[in-house]
Design an enzyme around this catalytic site. Sequence first.
Site, PDB file in Angstrom:
ATOM      1  N   GLU A   1     -18.814  79.409 -15.831  1.00 39.68           N
ATOM      2  CA  GLU A   1     -18.208  80.700 -16.164  1.00 39.68           C
ATOM      3  C   GLU A   1     -19.231  81.675 -16.728  1.00 39.68           C
ATOM      4  O   GLU A   1     -19.218  82.855 -16.399  1.00 39.68           O
ATOM      5  CB  GLU A   1     -17.074  80.492 -17.183  1.00 39.68           C
TER       6      GLU A   1
ATOM      7  N   ASP B   1     -19.177  74.974 -19.444  1.00 39.76           N
ATOM      8  CA  ASP B   1     -20.541  75.460 -19.681  1.00 39.76           C
ATOM      9  C   ASP B   1     -20.528  76.374 -20.903  1.00 39.76           C
ATOM     10  O   ASP B   1     -19.481  76.892 -21.296  1.00 39.76           O
ATOM     11  CB  ASP B   1     -21.099  76.175 -18.443  1.00 39.76           C
TER      12      ASP B   1
END
Length: 461
Positions: A151, A87
């Site tokens: 994250e 991400d």
Amino acid sequence: MYEQLDRWLEQHSEELIEDLKTLVAFDSVAVPTEGEHPYGDAVAACLDATLALAAKAGMRTRNFGYHAGTIDLTDGEPALGILGHLDVVPAPADGWDTPPFTLTVKHGNAYGRGAIDDKGPTLAVLYAMRAIKELGLPLKHNVRLIAGCCEEIGGADMVYYQQQQAFPPMLFTPDGNFPVINIEKGRLPSYFSAKLPPISDKAGIVSVNAGSVINAVPAEATAVLRGYEPAAVDALTRDAALDGIRWVLTEGKDLTLTAIGAAAHGSTPDKGCNALTALLSVLAKLEGDHEPLRALSRLFPHGDHSGVAAGIACRDEVSGPLTASLDICRLSADGSLEAAMDCRFPVSETADGLAATLRLNAEAEGLACRSDGVEPHYVDSDSHFVQTLLRVYEQQTGLSGECLAIGGGTYVHDTENGVAFGPEFPGEEYHMHAPNEFIPLETLRRCASIYAHAILALCND
Ligand SMILES: [Zn+2]
């Protein structure tokens, strides 16, 4: 040793860039979503693409409900886990010289969102694994690449993963700095509140406004003042003579006083110039019934970055000093005052102990105070694991390898034994989380090589 490794990586450097192009093309900002893709379709598609690259190379992959995926180099329980993420933070096109989701190579750098954080380093690990596999280099123990999917928004992916699987006994993330980050300070975000008497029509501080997020030193702070002489306020700002602060005083129905300083990350307040603490130091000297603002200024005098006045200053040799930064303040017209402080503390302290001290000292000043604590993270620098990483780093770069302590938290903060190992080299700047994020091709190549040698060293013991 393993000269053929670097030759293999050199021969596959174009392919690595092509694969990075594929991954960067996903606008994979994690967005919590109901259903099959817990962080949205784009991150899920990026995970599918990553696992497909590994499967094509003959590696065993597994999808953990689109929270994370794993890639194993050999059979058996992994001795080493490497934790990357797919991400990214949002990339509005504003400020970019190239389209953020089209990897663009120029001047020896590859530009694109996720290039350094963390798609490039994650792929560097995959290529390190491929090199070992395709060259048939011996490996006693398995290594597992774990590709996480959220994250940037708090790491619920790893909570899910750990419900299914324990982390391997050795764990590093290529999502921090070289040489090795083994200490991440604890965090003690703290919130203060008080009620001021409503101001009279004639004189008083109508409002104060500074900061938007708790982990950023505010570059600007504004107060609206009623019934004060402009010349008197102006004189106070001159008297304060604060380095790095510029004052703007605007006259109207009320006076508006703005302090302009410099922003910084909340974990490194000494790198900025806090406009809020500067403003409070002037407001404290204004006559009037606003004692809670004076109290805040006494607890957080301008230039005190280590919690001395708040009574929480401490330090230890391995992690350095506690840092404290008052980053948000709102005083509303109804007299309610709210303020928030970012605080990072050394490994030798506990969140509970510091929170109790801070609360006592704030209450003595008439301010209510509550804190949320996150304990520090510490992995022994003398451990065989960390020493091996440092040795590999030194051998592969010729630079000196030593452990780092940071105030921020990395992807492995909540793990038992994880450290950060790259990808950022000392003194380099890659515009992480900003427009024009990039990874130098040389950094990508070096990372793949360092990670390959680290896997061979750690998995053959
Ligand atoms: Zn990251």
